[in-house]
Scaffold this motif. Structure first.
Motif, PDB file in Angstrom:
ATOM      1  N   PRO A   5       3.125  72.822  22.597  1.00  0.00           N
ATOM      2  CA  PRO A   5       1.504  72.360  22.158  1.00  0.00           C
ATOM      3  C   PRO A   5       0.766  71.661  21.603  1.00  0.00           C
ATOM      4  CG  PRO A   5       2.686  74.679  21.223  1.00  0.00           C
ATOM      5  CD  PRO A   5       3.746  73.218  21.746  1.00  0.00           C
ATOM      6  N   ASN A   6       2.014  70.595  20.969  1.00  0.00           N
ATOM      7  CA  ASN A   6       0.971  69.681  21.576  1.00  0.00           C
ATOM      8  C   ASN A   6       0.457  68.708  22.107  1.00  0.00           C
ATOM      9  OD1 ASN A   6       1.065  66.802  20.319  1.00  0.00           O
ATOM     10  ND2 ASN A   6       1.935  67.049  18.326  1.00  0.00           N
ATOM     11  N   GLN A   7       1.138  68.893  23.117  1.00  0.00           N
ATOM     12  CA  GLN A   7       1.334  67.996  24.722  1.00  0.00           C
ATOM     13  C   GLN A   7       0.271  69.153  25.151  1.00  0.00           C
ATOM     14  OE1 GLN A   7       2.411  65.033  25.041  1.00  0.00           O
ATOM     15  NE2 GLN A   7       0.774  64.804  26.498  1.00  0.00           N
ATOM     16  N   LEU A   8       0.086  70.308  24.785  1.00  0.00           N
ATOM     17  CA  LEU A   8      -1.044  70.810  25.505  1.00  0.00           C
ATOM     18  C   LEU A   8      -2.682  70.844  25.223  1.00  0.00           C
ATOM     19  CD1 LEU A   8      -1.716  73.275  27.288  1.00  0.00           C
ATOM     20  CD2 LEU A   8      -1.525  75.126  25.927  1.00  0.00           C
ATOM     21  N   ALA A   9      -2.139  70.637  23.809  1.00  0.00           N
ATOM     22  CA  ALA A   9      -4.146  70.454  22.839  1.00  0.00           C
ATOM     23  C   ALA A   9      -4.408  69.258  23.194  1.00  0.00           C
ATOM     24  CB  ALA A   9      -3.640  70.685  21.710  1.00  0.00           C
ATOM     25  N   GLN A  10      -3.454  67.878  23.391  1.00  0.00           N
ATOM     26  CA  GLN A  10      -3.647  66.335  23.751  1.00  0.00           C
ATOM     27  C   GLN A  10      -3.944  66.486  24.867  1.00  0.00           C
ATOM     28  OE1 GLN A  10      -0.490  63.709  22.467  1.00  0.00           O
ATOM     29  NE2 GLN A  10      -1.287  62.563  23.548  1.00  0.00           N
ATOM     30  N   THR A  11      -3.451  66.629  26.234  1.00  0.00           N
ATOM     31  CA  THR A  11      -3.807  67.121  27.538  1.00  0.00           C
ATOM     32  C   THR A  11      -5.394  67.048  27.507  1.00  0.00           C
ATOM     33  OG1 THR A  11      -1.373  66.975  28.585  1.00  0.00           O
ATOM     34  CG2 THR A  11      -3.320  67.587  29.437  1.00  0.00           C
ATOM     35  N   ALA A  12      -5.437  68.977  27.171  1.00  0.00           N
ATOM     36  CA  ALA A  12      -7.273  69.310  26.958  1.00  0.00           C
ATOM     37  C   ALA A  12      -8.169  68.102  26.067  1.00  0.00           C
ATOM     38  CB  ALA A  12      -6.880  70.345  26.360  1.00  0.00           C
ATOM     39  N   LEU A  13      -7.897  67.300  24.980  1.00  0.00           N
ATOM     40  CA  LEU A  13      -8.481  66.720  24.508  1.00  0.00           C
ATOM     41  C   LEU A  13      -9.146  65.437  25.849  1.00  0.00           C
ATOM     42  CD1 LEU A  13      -7.102  67.043  21.054  1.00  0.00           C
ATOM     43  CD2 LEU A  13      -9.589  67.395  22.132  1.00  0.00           C
ATOM     44  N   SER A  14      -7.849  65.436  25.663  1.00  0.00           N
ATOM     45  CA  SER A  14      -7.865  63.984  27.370  1.00  0.00           C
ATOM     46  C   SER A  14      -8.655  64.201  28.737  1.00  0.00           C
ATOM     47  CB  SER A  14      -6.547  63.468  27.926  1.00  0.00           C
ATOM     48  OG  SER A  14      -5.762  62.935  26.219  1.00  0.00           O
ATOM     49  N   VAL A  15      -8.330  65.237  28.392  1.00  0.00           N
ATOM     50  CA  VAL A  15      -9.754  66.097  29.695  1.00  0.00           C
ATOM     51  C   VAL A  15     -11.243  65.830  29.409  1.00  0.00           C
ATOM     52  CG1 VAL A  15     -10.010  68.296  31.181  1.00  0.00           C
ATOM     53  CG2 VAL A  15      -7.854  67.489  30.777  1.00  0.00           C
ATOM     54  N   SER A  16     -11.269  66.006  28.132  1.00  0.00           N
ATOM     55  CA  SER A  16     -12.136  66.222  28.177  1.00  0.00           C
ATOM     56  C   SER A  16     -13.451  65.660  27.551  1.00  0.00           C
ATOM     57  CB  SER A  16     -12.924  67.222  27.008  1.00  0.00           C
ATOM     58  OG  SER A  16     -11.955  68.196  26.260  1.00  0.00           O
ATOM     59  N   LEU A  17     -12.183  64.027  27.292  1.00  0.00           N
ATOM     60  CA  LEU A  17     -12.414  63.168  26.642  1.00  0.00           C
ATOM     61  C   LEU A  17     -12.526  61.566  27.722  1.00  0.00           C
ATOM     62  CD1 LEU A  17     -12.804  60.079  24.841  1.00  0.00           C
ATOM     63  CD2 LEU A  17     -10.527  60.233  25.167  1.00  0.00           C
ATOM     64  N   ASP A  18     -11.822  62.412  28.744  1.00  0.00           N
ATOM     65  CA  ASP A  18     -12.576  61.656  30.735  1.00  0.00           C
ATOM     66  C   ASP A  18     -13.818  62.327  31.028  1.00  0.00           C
ATOM     67  OD1 ASP A  18     -11.695  60.346  32.867  1.00  0.00           O
ATOM     68  OD2 ASP A  18     -11.501  62.657  33.972  1.00  0.00           O
ATOM     69  N   ARG A  19     -14.215  63.334  30.902  1.00  0.00           N
ATOM     70  CA  ARG A  19     -15.325  63.990  31.127  1.00  0.00           C
ATOM     71  C   ARG A  19     -16.249  63.642  30.426  1.00  0.00           C
ATOM     72  NH1 ARG A  19     -13.819  69.878  33.841  1.00  0.00           N
ATOM     73  NH2 ARG A  19     -11.817  68.951  35.332  1.00  0.00           N
TER      74      ARG A  19
END
Length: 195
Positions: free
Chosen positions: A60-74
């Motif tokens: 779940p930690n990596q999932l949230a971190q990845t989702a945030l990274s996708v948001s940050l990238d966009r």
């Protein structure tokens, strides 16, 4: 009619050499789908995160971190797009002002999403109240980033601003807001103890 055994054996052996989706990858993808069901935009959530299944695995930690990274990238991509548009010489006064305001809002959104990524990265070393403090910080920053995104989009509301600039900003802002909303939902799952 009897089938010759040798060709069937060769066919059977050759099919066994076709690489199958690994159990770990299938489990990671299934995990992502399950967690994305609770988001506001589940299809977008799965689409934007499933390519990172090997990294996310079932964390779940990596999932949230990845989702945030996708948001940050966009958000970074949108900020760069808005910056490029704001330098266009043929803009009307109101369009130019809306773009400048939007650029400021997107810069704030990028900063807040960057802070959120760092907070989620710090979760691995945290326990107890400190863990929830980091999650709370991330929730606050992501919520503020969503407000920034909304404020940018609001600058282009109404009939006075029509055309390609408004349309292109709206499309990008909608996407940024949707992936950011999904990231917040995944962080909220963690806050609820859904590890």
């Amino acid at each position: 009619m009897a089938y010759p055994i040798l060709p069937l054996l060769i066919l059977s052996l050759s099919l066994s050499w076709i690489p199958a989706k690994s159990d770990a990858a299938a489990a990671a993808t299934s995990f992502i789908r399950a967690k994305c069901r609770t988001t506001t935009y589940p299809s977008l959530c799965v689409e934007s995160l499933s390519t990172f299944a090997a990294t996310i695995q079932r964390s779940p930690n990596q999932l949230a971190q990845t989702a945030l990274s996708v948001s940050l990238d966009r958000a970074q991509s949108t900020r760069a797009f808005v910056a490029k548009l704001s330098k266009f010489r043929g803009l009307q006064g109101r369009e130019y002002a809306a773009l400048r305001d939007c650029l400021e809002q997107m810069a704030d959104s990028v900063d807040r999403l960057s802070n959120s990524v760092q907070e989620i990265k710090n979760l691995g070393r945290s326990r107890g109240p400190e863990l929830f403090w980091h999650i709370s910080n991330a929730q606050t920053w992501v919520s503020a980033a969503l407000t920034d995104d909304s404020t940018c989009a609001d600058g282009f509301a109404g009939r006075t601003l029509n055309g390609r600039v408004k349309s292109s900003i709206k499309t990008r802002m909608t996407n940024v807001a949707q992936v950011t909303s999904n990231a917040l939902a995944l962080i909220n799952q963690m806050a609820g103890g859904n590890y």
